[in-house]
Design an enzyme around this catalytic site. Structure first.
Site, mmCIF file in Angstrom:
data_model
loop_
_atom_site.group_PDB
_atom_site.id
_atom_site.type_symbol
_atom_site.label_atom_id
_atom_site.label_comp_id
_atom_site.label_asym_id
_atom_site.label_seq_id
_atom_site.Cartn_x
_atom_site.Cartn_y
_atom_site.Cartn_z
ATOM 1 N N ASP A 90 -10.063 2.682 2.244
ATOM 2 C CA ASP A 90 -10.216 2.195 3.617
ATOM 3 C C ASP A 90 -10.863 3.260 4.502
ATOM 4 O O ASP A 90 -11.693 2.949 5.360
ATOM 5 C CB ASP A 90 -8.850 1.810 4.192
ATOM 6 C CG ASP A 90 -8.281 0.541 3.571
ATOM 7 O OD1 ASP A 90 -9.076 -0.315 3.152
ATOM 8 O OD2 ASP A 90 -7.046 0.419 3.502
ATOM 9 N N LYS A 138 0.808 -1.222 0.000
ATOM 10 C CA LYS A 138 0.000 0.000 0.000
ATOM 11 C C LYS A 138 0.844 1.276 0.000
ATOM 12 O O LYS A 138 0.416 2.293 -0.543
ATOM 13 C CB LYS A 138 -0.962 0.004 1.192
ATOM 14 C CG LYS A 138 -2.088 -1.022 1.092
ATOM 15 C CD LYS A 138 -3.051 -0.879 2.248
ATOM 16 C CE LYS A 138 -4.182 -1.882 2.175
ATOM 17 N NZ LYS A 138 -5.168 -1.704 3.255
#
Length: 273
Positions: free
Chosen positions: A100, A65
């Site tokens: 997220d 990420k």
């Protein structure tokens, strides 16, 4: 046929393929969702390869990420969080998003949680960063608690209006909190909780990012204290829903995606969907 994919290492456990493909089927989209497991140091190269091969959209999970930031043009929120989990290839340059944060916010809103007042986020890792930024952007005052207090302070310095704390103060600053998010992995492998049960109360809404098991010890304790509970599968669902909508430009069929996700977790889709 459109092709969407996930890169991670490991990635075999992922529930994203059935969740996304249930969404494609529900709206009649001719698409496939596949997974790739690049070497741990090859995240950026995998993004370049996906772009070259004409992949339409890419999800990114651990350990990539942060690694892929240099391979994309990060959207403002992803840049602030410092992590990308969704990449859109429709523009001239791949665009990196972080869904997220939106996943946590939408999971709480789905359960009619009003996002004002004070939120306590336990954990200063990737999930904690996303939740803290997402809730702060909704206007909440965010308190970040972490086992290593210095990491909580570092994150709080980046999140507008936030403060950093150690775990020993949880009981005190949960007393007047409105939302609690567990963004650690505590409760995943053992029947443990990062939050003392005595600190929980009926005015809290509690989101546990852990989704396996669905009912963690924290959520059981929260329910016993009269708090509103939101299991981690909702956050997992809504981060995928947000990615789906970024890629397709269409409203995601949330019910179909939720049913597929819950089936993969061995848990019936709750009636509140």
């Amino acid at each position: 046929m459109d092709v969407y994919a996930l890169i991670g290492n490991p990635v075999g456990h992922s529930l994203s393929p059935p969740m996304h493909e249930a969404g494609y089927d529900a709206i009649g989209l001719d698409a496939k969702y596949v997974t790739f497991e690049p070497a741990a140091d090859a995240g950026a190269a995998a993004v370049d390869a996906a772009d070259t091969l004409g992949v339409d959209g890419l999800n990114v999970t651990a350990p990539f990420k942060q690694d892929v930031l240099g391979a994309v043009e990060p959207a403002p929120l992803a840049e602030r969080i410092g992590a990308v989990n969704t990449i859109d290839f429709t523009g001239e340059t791949p665009t990196g998003h972080n869904t997220d944060a939106v996943g946590a916010v939408r999971a709480l809103k789905h359960h009619d949680v009003t996002l004002d007042g004070t939120a306590v986020v336990v954990g200063a890792g990737g999930a904690g960063r996303a939740a803290a930024f997402g809730l702060a952007d909704e206007g909440m005052t965010v308190r970040i608690a972490n086992r290593t207090e210095a990491r909580a302070h570092d994150l709080a310095d980046a999140v507008p209006g936030a403060s950093g704390h150690g775990l020993d103060g949880l009981g005190e600053f949960l007393a007047d909190a409105d939302v609690l998010v567990n963004a650690t992995s505590v409760g995943m492998d053992e029947d443990e909780t990062p939050v003392p049960s005595g600190a929980l109360h009926g005015d809290l809404a509690v989101l546990d990012a852990v989704y396996s098991p669905i009912e963690t010890r924290l959520l059981r304790d929260a329910a016993a204290a009269g708090a509103r509970t939101v299991d981690g599968a909702w956050m997992l669902l809504y981060q995928g829903v947000e990615a789906f909508e970024i890629w397709t430009g269409r409203d995601a069929p949330v019910s179909a995606m939720n049913e597929a996700l819950r089936a993969g977790l061995g848990s019936a889709a709750p009636a509140r969907d």
